[in-house]
Design a protein around this motif. Structure first.
Motif, PDB file in Angstrom:
ATOM      1  N   THR A   8       0.866  -1.182   0.000  1.00 57.84           N
ATOM      2  CA  THR A   8       0.000   0.000   0.000  1.00 57.84           C
ATOM      3  C   THR A   8       0.899   1.227   0.000  1.00 57.84           C
ATOM      4  O   THR A   8       1.325   1.690   1.068  1.00 57.84           O
ATOM      5  CB  THR A   8      -0.931   0.007   1.228  1.00 57.84           C
ATOM      6  OG1 THR A   8      -0.141  -0.218   2.412  1.00 57.84           O
ATOM      7  CG2 THR A   8      -1.966  -1.099   1.119  1.00 57.84           C
ATOM      8  N   ALA A  62       0.432   4.261  -0.203  1.00 61.80           N
ATOM      9  CA  ALA A  62      -0.040   5.408   0.583  1.00 61.80           C
ATOM     10  C   ALA A  62       0.480   5.383   2.016  1.00 61.80           C
ATOM     11  O   ALA A  62       0.465   6.415   2.700  1.00 61.80           O
ATOM     12  CB  ALA A  62      -1.568   5.457   0.579  1.00 61.80           C
ATOM     13  N   LEU A  74       3.028   8.002   2.483  1.00 61.34           N
ATOM     14  CA  LEU A  74       2.644   9.379   2.177  1.00 61.34           C
ATOM     15  C   LEU A  74       1.936   9.981   3.392  1.00 61.34           C
ATOM     16  O   LEU A  74       0.883   9.494   3.807  1.00 61.34           O
ATOM     17  CB  LEU A  74       1.711   9.414   0.962  1.00 61.34           C
ATOM     18  CG  LEU A  74       2.293   8.790  -0.318  1.00 61.34           C
ATOM     19  CD1 LEU A  74       1.237   8.745  -1.418  1.00 61.34           C
ATOM     20  CD2 LEU A  74       3.519   9.546  -0.784  1.00 61.34           C
ATOM     21  N   VAL A 109       1.720  17.055  -2.865  1.00 53.44           N
ATOM     22  CA  VAL A 109       2.749  16.340  -3.634  1.00 53.44           C
ATOM     23  C   VAL A 109       4.087  17.055  -3.518  1.00 53.44           C
ATOM     24  O   VAL A 109       5.135  16.419  -3.347  1.00 53.44           O
ATOM     25  CB  VAL A 109       2.316  16.231  -5.112  1.00 53.44           C
ATOM     26  CG1 VAL A 109       3.476  15.744  -5.987  1.00 53.44           C
ATOM     27  CG2 VAL A 109       1.122  15.292  -5.246  1.00 53.44           C
ATOM     28  N   GLU A 163       5.831  16.273  -0.255  1.00 50.94           N
ATOM     29  CA  GLU A 163       6.400  14.922  -0.263  1.00 50.94           C
ATOM     30  C   GLU A 163       7.703  14.884  -1.064  1.00 50.94           C
ATOM     31  O   GLU A 163       8.701  14.276  -0.640  1.00 50.94           O
ATOM     32  CB  GLU A 163       5.393  13.933  -0.865  1.00 50.94           C
ATOM     33  CG  GLU A 163       4.151  13.695  -0.039  1.00 50.94           C
ATOM     34  CD  GLU A 163       4.400  12.791   1.160  1.00 50.94           C
ATOM     35  OE1 GLU A 163       5.557  12.349   1.355  1.00 50.94           O
ATOM     36  OE2 GLU A 163       3.442  12.530   1.905  1.00 50.94           O
ATOM     37  N   PRO A 202      -1.745  14.066  -1.746  1.00 46.73           N
ATOM     38  CA  PRO A 202      -1.382  12.698  -2.157  1.00 46.73           C
ATOM     39  C   PRO A 202      -2.542  11.711  -2.083  1.00 46.73           C
ATOM     40  O   PRO A 202      -2.620  10.784  -2.889  1.00 46.73           O
ATOM     41  CB  PRO A 202      -0.257  12.327  -1.182  1.00 46.73           C
ATOM     42  CG  PRO A 202       0.367  13.631  -0.827  1.00 46.73           C
ATOM     43  CD  PRO A 202      -0.776  14.607  -0.763  1.00 46.73           C
ATOM     44  N   ARG A 203      -3.454  11.906  -1.120  1.00 50.74           N
ATOM     45  CA  ARG A 203      -4.567  10.968  -0.986  1.00 50.74           C
ATOM     46  C   ARG A 203      -5.596  11.123  -2.100  1.00 50.74           C
ATOM     47  O   ARG A 203      -6.464  10.262  -2.274  1.00 50.74           O
ATOM     48  CB  ARG A 203      -5.262  11.178   0.367  1.00 50.74           C
ATOM     49  CG  ARG A 203      -4.345  11.008   1.557  1.00 50.74           C
ATOM     50  CD  ARG A 203      -3.980   9.567   1.818  1.00 50.74           C
ATOM     51  NE  ARG A 203      -2.960   9.424   2.847  1.00 50.74           N
ATOM     52  CZ  ARG A 203      -2.578   8.282   3.378  1.00 50.74           C
ATOM     53  NH1 ARG A 203      -3.129   7.161   2.959  1.00 50.74           N
ATOM     54  NH2 ARG A 203      -1.635   8.233   4.299  1.00 50.74           N
ATOM     55  N   LEU A 241      -4.745  11.293  -5.279  1.00 48.69           N
ATOM     56  CA  LEU A 241      -4.181  10.716  -6.489  1.00 48.69           C
ATOM     57  C   LEU A 241      -4.806   9.353  -6.764  1.00 48.69           C
ATOM     58  O   LEU A 241      -5.289   8.672  -5.863  1.00 48.69           O
ATOM     59  CB  LEU A 241      -2.662  10.561  -6.354  1.00 48.69           C
ATOM     60  CG  LEU A 241      -1.845  11.838  -6.127  1.00 48.69           C
ATOM     61  CD1 LEU A 241      -0.389  11.484  -5.892  1.00 48.69           C
ATOM     62  CD2 LEU A 241      -1.988  12.791  -7.311  1.00 48.69           C
ATOM     63  N   GLU A 284      -4.544   5.307  -7.857  1.00 47.12           N
ATOM     64  CA  GLU A 284      -3.621   4.292  -7.345  1.00 47.12           C
ATOM     65  C   GLU A 284      -2.321   4.285  -8.142  1.00 47.12           C
ATOM     66  O   GLU A 284      -1.231   4.158  -7.584  1.00 47.12           O
ATOM     67  CB  GLU A 284      -4.284   2.908  -7.399  1.00 47.12           C
ATOM     68  CG  GLU A 284      -5.423   2.721  -6.424  1.00 47.12           C
ATOM     69  CD  GLU A 284      -5.003   2.955  -4.986  1.00 47.12           C
ATOM     70  OE1 GLU A 284      -3.939   2.451  -4.589  1.00 47.12           O
ATOM     71  OE2 GLU A 284      -5.737   3.644  -4.259  1.00 47.12           O
ATOM     72  N   GLN A 300      -1.007   6.827  -9.738  1.00 43.95           N
ATOM     73  CA  GLN A 300      -0.250   8.040  -9.422  1.00 43.95           C
ATOM     74  C   GLN A 300       0.404   7.948  -8.049  1.00 43.95           C
ATOM     75  O   GLN A 300       1.532   8.409  -7.854  1.00 43.95           O
ATOM     76  CB  GLN A 300      -1.175   9.255  -9.507  1.00 43.95           C
ATOM     77  CG  GLN A 300      -1.607   9.603 -10.914  1.00 43.95           C
ATOM     78  CD  GLN A 300      -2.658  10.701 -10.931  1.00 43.95           C
ATOM     79  OE1 GLN A 300      -3.496  10.803 -10.036  1.00 43.95           O
ATOM     80  NE2 GLN A 300      -2.612  11.545 -11.951  1.00 43.95           N
ATOM     81  N   LYS A 301      -0.290   7.349  -7.082  1.00 39.31           N
ATOM     82  CA  LYS A 301       0.319   7.147  -5.761  1.00 39.31           C
ATOM     83  C   LYS A 301       1.559   6.267  -5.876  1.00 39.31           C
ATOM     84  O   LYS A 301       2.600   6.538  -5.259  1.00 39.31           O
ATOM     85  CB  LYS A 301      -0.683   6.496  -4.810  1.00 39.31           C
ATOM     86  CG  LYS A 301      -1.807   7.400  -4.347  1.00 39.31           C
ATOM     87  CD  LYS A 301      -2.767   6.623  -3.457  1.00 39.31           C
ATOM     88  CE  LYS A 301      -3.971   7.482  -3.072  1.00 39.31           C
ATOM     89  NZ  LYS A 301      -4.970   6.707  -2.306  1.00 39.31           N
ATOM     90  N   VAL A 347       5.380   7.445  -4.807  1.00 40.39           N
ATOM     91  CA  VAL A 347       6.217   6.732  -3.842  1.00 40.39           C
ATOM     92  C   VAL A 347       7.474   6.193  -4.517  1.00 40.39           C
ATOM     93  O   VAL A 347       8.569   6.227  -3.937  1.00 40.39           O
ATOM     94  CB  VAL A 347       5.420   5.599  -3.169  1.00 40.39           C
ATOM     95  CG1 VAL A 347       6.329   4.735  -2.300  1.00 40.39           C
ATOM     96  CG2 VAL A 347       4.289   6.175  -2.337  1.00 40.39           C
TER      97      VAL A 347
END
Length: 549
Positions: free
Chosen positions: A374, A376, A379, A384, A387, A418-419, A421, A423, A425-426, A430
């Motif tokens: 995961t 996320a 993050l 963004v 991060e 970030p949340r 984005l 999946e 893009q996440k 990362v």
């Protein structure tokens, strides 16, 4: 059973509706498969069935959705709980008790069902889903497939007439996925349950669907039999892509049907061996990481048993095996953060060899980077940009994280949370954070969860680019189609041991569970991917033209 009458769903911050003028009727005992690329509205469609959309998600719903005669506009989710059962992507997120039996009973307790009836339904559900031997087991001790079956059982005890499943096999190995789908089809055929299912891994589920609802991305929907919809859809499993390339009609949806149609194709390809999925880089490929005797235990129970592994520059290795075989534990041990009872890990950098477990975290990141299941989880800031800036600070700006992100997923705004984005893009964010430290070894744990075929193709390009830069890449995955296209080598684990290790074509073709669809259809020919077949067909067409007088 389910009716959408001119339904449009528009979220306040979206320029276009997620669903537009949708007319749909799903009959009792029908299994409908919802397909489409990431972000086209599949979750919105599923959420509208039990009233989560718009009661909890916000936005505006125009038109009318009825389930078993109840209008969802006037019946919030709690008033539909006895009719609609919902199982999300991650079953653990929905568990509220400790054991299998308690979880199966919980929903009935909320509905005030009499104890005698509860006991009877628990027993029926245990037998129906093959869970009787697990009734007293702790939920956290179960495999992914077992957890998914418990999650389905926990909503079935309320005797819903509709079951909504959001990517029920995304976290499962091939065998566990077959168990879950067998249970679902039994519900449809034997009990008349209506199932609405969204799934990205179409190769696993399309053969069971009565109809397909394809969301192309403009808010509208194309609805029809699977073979009709998939003939022209922008998203299709490998077996359908193979049928398109070979010109088969009707398109096969199962391995059995495809093999029946494939005899002429096998004859045509017999004298044309496939080219490599990805040519390995020429020259010497030095070892970047050496692991010897890696042992990991949890509460005295071994998860990894004395594993030896070498990773070489420029190679992509797929780490496969059933749920609970020790893949994630091995990756964390290689990265240095995970527990390691015994064994050594050496990353061969400019020095003689460094154990990432024995150096500070900042130094370890420059040796081995790991993206967890995961993404996320890594993050935690508000944008963004924050991060990316934090990654540059922690890594010493070996490589600017923004530059890496623009290469992996261009166009992401700095101000985006970030949340918010997707999946994919996440995952890209990362990965950019981890790559900013320029690690020589990159580990990815189940990176394809939640990704559609197009996003997986982009990820394959990213992985191959990392390998071309001289890095060693390891991908833990249950996705056999992805492994066939991405990996140079495959390592298979079982109960903490490595039971197979070799070139991709040698390992996965020899396993009925891990063989991709193309290999199953064209066996004994050594083809793994549709791209190999299309290239060979082009070559044979050219040679046939050359032979004409």
């Amino acid at each position: 059973m389910i009716t959408f009458d001119q339904v449009t769903v528009h979220y306040d911050d979206a320029p276009e509706p997620a669903l537009r003028d949708l007319d749909l009727t799903v009959e009792e005992g029908e299994l409908c498969l919802v397909i489409g690329h990431t972000g086209v509205g599949k979750s919105t469609l599923l959420g509208a069935v039990n009233g989560l959309v718009p009661h909890f998600t916000g936005g505006t719903l125009y038109g009318r959705v009825t389930v078993d005669g109840r209008d969802t506009a006037h019946h919030p989710p709690r008033e539909l709980a006895d009719v609609v059962g919902v199982v999300g992507q991650d079953p653990i997120d929905g568990f509220v008790t400790d054991t299998v039996e308690e979880e199966l009973a919980y929903a009935m307790e909320q509905l005030a069902i009499p104890p005698a009836t509860m006991r009877k339904r628990v027993e029926e559900t245990l037998d129906l889903l093959g869970l009787a031997d697990l009734r007293h087991r702790a939920l956290h001790e179960l495999s992914g497939g077992q957890q998914q079956r418990v999650a389905i059982g926990s909503v079935l005890t309320a005797h819903p007439r509709v079951l909504v499943l959001d990517e029920p096999t995304s976290a499962l190995d091939p065998t566990a996925a077959e168990e879950v789908l067998a249970a679902v089809t039994r519900l449809v055929h034997d009990l008349g349950v209506t199932v609405l299912m969204a799934e990205h891994r179409l190769e696993r589920v399309v053969q069971y669907a009565d109809r397909v609802i394809h969301l192309p991305g403009d808010g509208h929907a194309r609805i029809g039999p699977p073979s009709d919809i998939l003939r022209t859809s922008t998203i299709a499993p490998p077996i359908v892509e193979l049928g398109r390339a070979a010109g088969w009609s009707p398109l096969p949806l199962s391995i059995r049907d495809a093999r029946r149609a494939a005899a002429p194709l096998r004859s045509r390809l017999a004298d044309h061996p496939p080219g490599p999925v990805r040519p390995l880089p020429a020259g010497d490929r030095p070892r970047l990481l050496t692991a010897q005797g890696i042992t990991v235990t949890y509460r005295g129970v071994p998860a990894v048993r004395e594993v030896d592994l070498d990773l070489h520059a420029g190679e992509v290795t797929a780490l496969m095996g059933r749920n609970g075989s020790g893949k994630s534990s091995l990756l964390w041990a290689l990265q240095g953060s995970g527990p390691r009872r015994a064994g050594t890990v050496k990353v061969h950098d400019s020095q003689s060899g460094t154990d990432p477990h024995a150096v500070p975290a900042a130094r370890a990141r420059r040796l081995v980077g790991l993206v967890p299941q995961t993404p996320a989880d890594l993050l935690y800031l508000e944008s963004v940009k924050q991060e990316l800036d934090q990654a540059d600070t922690e890594s010493g700006a070996a490589v600017r994280a923004r530059a890496v992100l623009d290469r992996l997923a261009p166009g992401i705004d700095d101000a985006t949370h970030p949340r918010d984005l997707s999946e994919g893009q996440k995952l890209a964010l990362v990965l950019a954070i981890q790559l900013s430290a320029a690690p020589r070894v990159v580990l990815l744990d189940e990176p394809t969860r939640g990704l559609d075929y197009r996003a997986k193709t982009e990820l394959i390009g990213i992985v191959h680019a990392l390998a071309a830069e001289g890095r060693a890449v390891v991908i833990s995955t249950h996705d056999v189609e992805f492994a066939a296209r991405a990996a140079d080598r495959v390592v298979v684990m079982a109960e903490g041991d490595i039971v197979a290790h070799g070139l991709t074509a040698e390992v996965i073709v020899s396993s009925p569970a891990f063989a991709p669809q193309t290999a199953k259809v064209l066996a004994p020919l050594p083809y793994l991917t549709v791209d190999q077949v299309t290239s060979a067909l082009t070559a044979t067409a050219g040679s046939d033209e050359g032979k004409k007088p």
